[in-house]
Enzyme design. Structure first.
Site, PDB file in Angstrom:
ATOM      1  N   ARG A  49      -7.687   3.472  -5.519  1.00 28.58           N
ATOM      2  CA  ARG A  49      -9.189   4.046  -3.984  1.00 28.58           C
ATOM      3  C   ARG A  49      -9.047   5.460  -4.313  1.00 28.58           C
ATOM      4  NH1 ARG A  49      -9.676   5.388   0.893  1.00 28.58           N
ATOM      5  NH2 ARG A  49      -7.283   5.751   1.346  1.00 28.58           N
TER       6      ARG A  49
ATOM      7  N   TYR B  25       6.421   8.440  -1.767  1.00 28.52           N
ATOM      8  CA  TYR B  25       5.098   8.563  -2.235  1.00 28.52           C
ATOM      9  C   TYR B  25       5.004  10.079  -2.339  1.00 28.52           C
ATOM     10  CZ  TYR B  25       0.062   7.765  -3.466  1.00 28.52           C
ATOM     11  OH  TYR B  25      -1.083   7.656  -3.735  1.00 28.52           O
TER      12      TYR B  25
ATOM     13  N   HIS C 243       7.886  -7.722  -1.911  1.00 25.50           N
ATOM     14  CA  HIS C 243       7.963  -6.500  -0.053  1.00 25.50           C
ATOM     15  C   HIS C 243       8.586  -6.863   0.652  1.00 25.50           C
ATOM     16  CE1 HIS C 243       3.987  -4.455  -2.224  1.00 25.50           C
ATOM     17  NE2 HIS C 243       3.587  -6.305  -1.742  1.00 25.50           N
TER      18      HIS C 243
ATOM     19  N   SER D  90      -4.736   2.873   3.763  1.00 24.99           N
ATOM     20  CA  SER D  90      -4.954   1.885   2.930  1.00 24.99           C
ATOM     21  C   SER D  90      -4.714   0.477   2.839  1.00 24.99           C
ATOM     22  CB  SER D  90      -3.828   2.836   1.886  1.00 24.99           C
ATOM     23  OG  SER D  90      -3.694   2.133   0.575  1.00 24.99           O
TER      24      SER D  90
ATOM     25  N   ARG E 104       5.647   5.734   1.772  1.00 25.03           N
ATOM     26  CA  ARG E 104       4.676   6.212   2.242  1.00 25.03           C
ATOM     27  C   ARG E 104       4.845   6.736   3.173  1.00 25.03           C
ATOM     28  NH1 ARG E 104      -1.562   4.661  -0.306  1.00 25.03           N
ATOM     29  NH2 ARG E 104      -1.808   7.101  -0.435  1.00 25.03           N
TER      30      ARG E 104
ATOM     31  N   LYS F 208       0.862  -0.805  -0.024  1.00 19.59           N
ATOM     32  CA  LYS F 208      -0.048   0.140   0.490  1.00 19.59           C
ATOM     33  C   LYS F 208       0.955   1.410  -0.174  1.00 19.59           C
ATOM     34  CE  LYS F 208      -2.994  -0.957  -1.046  1.00 19.59           C
ATOM     35  NZ  LYS F 208      -3.552  -1.979  -1.491  1.00 19.59           N
ATOM     36  N   SER F 209       1.730   1.724  -0.426  1.00 17.12           N
ATOM     37  CA  SER F 209       3.496   1.949  -0.586  1.00 17.12           C
ATOM     38  C   SER F 209       3.441   2.936  -2.405  1.00 17.12           C
ATOM     39  CB  SER F 209       4.847   1.787   0.322  1.00 17.12           C
ATOM     40  OG  SER F 209       4.334   1.611   1.252  1.00 17.12           O
ATOM     41  N   GLY F 210       1.670   2.420  -2.786  1.00 14.71           N
ATOM     42  CA  GLY F 210       2.162   2.686  -4.184  1.00 14.71           C
ATOM     43  C   GLY F 210       2.814   2.257  -5.325  1.00 14.71           C
ATOM     44  N   THR F 211       2.931   0.733  -4.495  1.00 17.57           N
ATOM     45  CA  THR F 211       3.572  -0.233  -5.838  1.00 17.57           C
ATOM     46  C   THR F 211       3.229  -0.672  -6.713  1.00 17.57           C
ATOM     47  OG1 THR F 211       2.921  -2.022  -3.595  1.00 17.57           O
ATOM     48  CG2 THR F 211       4.105  -3.261  -5.246  1.00 17.57           C
TER      49      THR F 211
END
Ligand code: A3P
Length: 307
Positions: free
Chosen positions: A273, A207, A119, A149, A141, A52-55
């Site tokens: 999202r 991010y 990850h 997120s 992020r 959820k860091s912008g992968t």
């Protein structure tokens, strides 16, 4: 392998601590297999994030950057793969996609540069990744946005017979370090340290910086990967075309990402999202935000890193 008791929520109940980091259900076999079998090549590029860091965004950007001459320009008749495929199907995770079956995948003959994602924490990477000259691009992020997120994401993916986790539960766990591939701060600090010591090995991106100045960061990325933009490309809109194609609005609006599914079964839309900086203010109380801030500040103390 210590695991958590069931009353901690459906996902946490199936997390396992391995080499100091929490793995999700079904992750362990893939992690062990890729640690044992993956052989990095000097020309490989590995994209690394905590979930959820912008992968998804970075996968799209890296794929488009590296293939920019193939799919753009007046001479190209090829439709860009991002228009019909989710970024996760174009850039596979080592431990979540490639090494999940019994068979070791045949990756040696893929044309360079091979682009993979992971990850895994730095110390859990396959030895050859650390020993070779392959390059790592790390994206992190803001922890409050990452936590919110992740909470949304895990609730969307929960099995039908499990109830939703509350945000308070998710935050408690996050602050105790119990999150997918966490503790979050240990993950970030591991890569931050290597990036400071060997900047030619790890490019450390945020991010928020990418959102604030995507152009500058894309140029930085291209320079780090030794495929800098030419003067012509800087003038002819190539940089902006890449950013436009990979933007949240563009990707989330594509039919494939509205209604399609990944090869691994998840709905593509769960990876999109809000795509904004600071959305945590809509979810976390002042107390909750202060709690994350306190924990993260304490953990990052002395590192020179601010998130
Ligand atoms: P939000 O839940 O805050 O909206 P990952 O890709 O690591 O799973 O991270 C998912 C987060 O990145 C989600 O954040 C998602 O909306 C956001 N995201 C997905 N695609 C993006 C894009 N092209 N640009 C910016 N953010 C994006």
């Amino acid at each position: 392998l210590p695991s958590l008791p069931c009353e901690q929520g459906w996902l946490a109940a199936s997390l396992h601590l391995y080499q100091g980091f929490w793995l999700g259900p079904r992750h362990l076999n893939g992690v062990l297999a890729c640690q044992r079998h993956f052989r990095a090549q000097d020309t490989d590029i590995l994209l690394v994030t905590t979930p959820k860091s912008g992968t998804t965004w970075l996968k799209a950007i890296l794929f488009t950057l590296l293939n920019r001459t193939k799919y753009s320009g007046s001479g190209s008749q090829l439709q860009h793969p991002l228009l019909s495929q989710n970024p996760h199907d174009l850039v596979p995770f080592l431990e979540l996609n490639l090494y999940i079956e019994q068979d070791v995948p045949h990756l040696a003959s893929l044309p360079p540069p091979r682009l993979f994602a992971t990850h895994l924490a730095y110390q859990s990477l396959p030895q050859s990744v650390r020993d070779s000259k392959c390059k790592l691009v790390y994206l992190c992020r803001n922890p409050k946005d990452t936590c919110v997120s992740l909470w949304h994401f895990t609730n969307k993916l929960r099995p039908k017979d499990k109830c939703e986790n509350s945000l308070q539960e998710a935050l408690d766990r996050f602050c105790r370090g119990v999150s997918l591939f966490g503790p979050y701060w240990d993950h970030v600090l591991g890569y931050h340290k290597v990036s400071s010591e060997t900047p030619e090995k790890v490019l450390f991106l945020k991010y928020e910086d990418m959102k604030e100045d995507p152009r500058a960061n894309l140029k930085r990325l291209a320079g780090f990967l030794e495929c800098p933009f030419s003067e012509d490309e800087l003038r002819d809109g190539t940089v902006d075309d890449i950013l436009r194609l990979c933007s949240f609005d563009s990707l989330s609006g594509l039919e494939v990402n509205k209604s399609g599914k990944l090869a691994s079964g998840e709905e593509n839309k769960v990876f999109f999202r809000r795509g904004e900086v600071g959305d945590w203010v809509n979810y976390l109380s002042v107390d909750m935000a202060e709690r994350i801030d306190r924990v993260v500040e304490e953990k990052l103390l002395g590192s020179g890193l601010r998130l």
